[in-house]
Design a protein around this motif. Structure first.
Motif, PDB file in Angstrom:
ATOM      1  N   ARG A  19       0.856  -1.189   0.000  1.00  0.00           N
ATOM      2  CA  ARG A  19       0.000   0.000   0.000  1.00  0.00           C
ATOM      3  C   ARG A  19       0.883   1.228   0.000  1.00  0.00           C
ATOM      4  NH1 ARG A  19      -4.437  -1.276   4.726  1.00  0.00           N
ATOM      5  NH2 ARG A  19      -5.642  -2.792   3.504  1.00  0.00           N
ATOM      6  N   PRO A  57      -0.220  -6.045   3.514  1.00  0.00           N
ATOM      7  CA  PRO A  57      -1.529  -6.115   4.156  1.00  0.00           C
ATOM      8  C   PRO A  57      -2.465  -7.125   3.474  1.00  0.00           C
ATOM      9  CG  PRO A  57      -1.277  -4.063   2.935  1.00  0.00           C
ATOM     10  CD  PRO A  57       0.047  -4.733   2.908  1.00  0.00           C
ATOM     11  N   GLU A  72       3.809  -2.574   5.173  1.00  0.00           N
ATOM     12  CA  GLU A  72       2.731  -1.899   4.458  1.00  0.00           C
ATOM     13  C   GLU A  72       3.176  -1.429   3.061  1.00  0.00           C
ATOM     14  OE1 GLU A  72      -0.209  -0.642   6.573  1.00  0.00           O
ATOM     15  OE2 GLU A  72      -0.902   1.055   5.377  1.00  0.00           O
TER      16      GLU A  72
END
Ligand code: C5P
Length: 222
Positions: A19, A57, A72
Motif C-alpha cells: 500500500r 496487508p 505496508e
C-alpha cells in the motif's frame, strides 16, 4: 526422496500487495490477495525450510511459518528484505509490489476542492532484482503476472533480473490469478520449463514447492 528436503534451509518469502499512501487515510493498492504466497510459504515450511514471511496487508489466516514480518509499503518491504537477504539461502518473491509510490504523500487528508488532481509518482526499488544482484545471492525465485505474452515476458524477466526460476501466470479475464482460489503456472528456469495446470492454490503451491526443491538441489550439486 527425504520428507524434509529443505531442512536447515533459510528461506525468505514476500507475499501480498503493498500500500502506497496518498495521505493519512488513502493509498494506492492492487488486487493481490496474498493467497498464493501464503500457501507457498506453508508448503516450503512443510518441506523443512525455516521460512521468514514478509507480508504486505492481507486478510488471511495466520500461516504456519517460522517468522512473519508485517509491512505496508514497498519501501518497508524493501527494508525488511534487504536486512535479511544476505543471510538466506533461498528467496521467493510472490509479493505484488507497487512499481510506483506517490512522491510526496500529504500530511493531512487531501480535500476535494479542485476539479482535477494530479498525482506525482516515483519508482519503487525492485526488491527481487536487488536481491538477485547481491554479491553472493540466494537462489532466487520470482513471479510474473501477465495479461498477455506470458511466456515471452517471463523468460525476459528471468534473464533481465538474473533469476534462477520464475513462475508465470496469466491474470485478467476468465483466467486464475489475483482474487481467485485457483491458478495455473508456467514455471521456467534457464534450461527447462514445466506447466502446472489450473488447480487449487494450496495444491499448486505444493507442486511449485517440489519444483523449487528440485532446482535448488540441482543448483547446489552443480
Ligand atoms: O517486473 P515485475 O514487477 O513484473 O516482476 C515481478 C516479480 O518481481 C515478482 O516476483 C515480484 O515479487 C518482484 N518485484 C519485487 N519488487 C518490485 C517489483 C516486483 O520484488 N518493486
Amino acid at each position: 526422496p527425504p520428507a524434509r528436503p529443505l531442512a536447515g534451509v533459510r528461506l525468505l518469502l514476500t507475499a501480498g500487495p503493498t500500500r502506497e499512501p496518498l495521505d493519512p487515510v488513502r493509498f494506492l493498492g492492487n488486487r493481490s490477495s496474498g493467497r498464493m504466497g501464503f500457501a507457498l510459504a506453508e508448503a516450503l515450511t512443510e518441506l523443512g525450510a525455516h521460512v521468514v514471511l514478509v507480508a504486505g496487508p492481507v486478510t488471511l489466516p495466520a500461516p504456519r511459518v517460522a517468522e512473519r514480518v508485517d509491512v505496508e509499503t514497498a519501501l518497508d518491504m524493501h527494508g525488511a528484505v534487504m536486512e535479511r537477504a544476505a543471510d538466506c539461502d533461498l528467496f521467493v518473491a510472490t509479493a505484488a509490489v507497487a512499481d510506483y509510490r506517490p512522491m510526496d504523500p500529504a500530511e493531512n487528508k487531501i480535500k476535494k476542492n479542485a476539479d482535477e488532481l494530479t498525482l506525482r509518482l516515483v519508482r519503487n526499488p525492485d526488491i527481487l532484482a536487488e536481491v538477485a544482484a547481491l554479491d553472493s545471492p540466494p537462489f532466487t525465485v520470482g513471479f510474473a503476472a501477465e495479461t498477455d505474452h506470458v511466456e515471452e515476458y517471463a523468460r525476459d524477466k528471468l534473464k533481465r533480473k538474473k533469476l534462477d526460476m520464475i513462475a508465470a501466470n496469466q491474470v485478467g479475464g476468465t483466467h486464475g490469478g489475483f482474487e481467485r482460489a485457483e491458478n495455473a503456472l508456467t514455471v521456467i528456469w534457464r534450461d527447462g520449463q514445466r506447466e502446472l495446470p489450473m488447480m487449487d492454490k494450496t495444491q499448486l503451491a505444493r507442486e511449485l514447492a517440489q519444483l523449487i526443491v528440485e532446482r535448488y538441489q540441482e543448483h547446489h550439486a552443480a
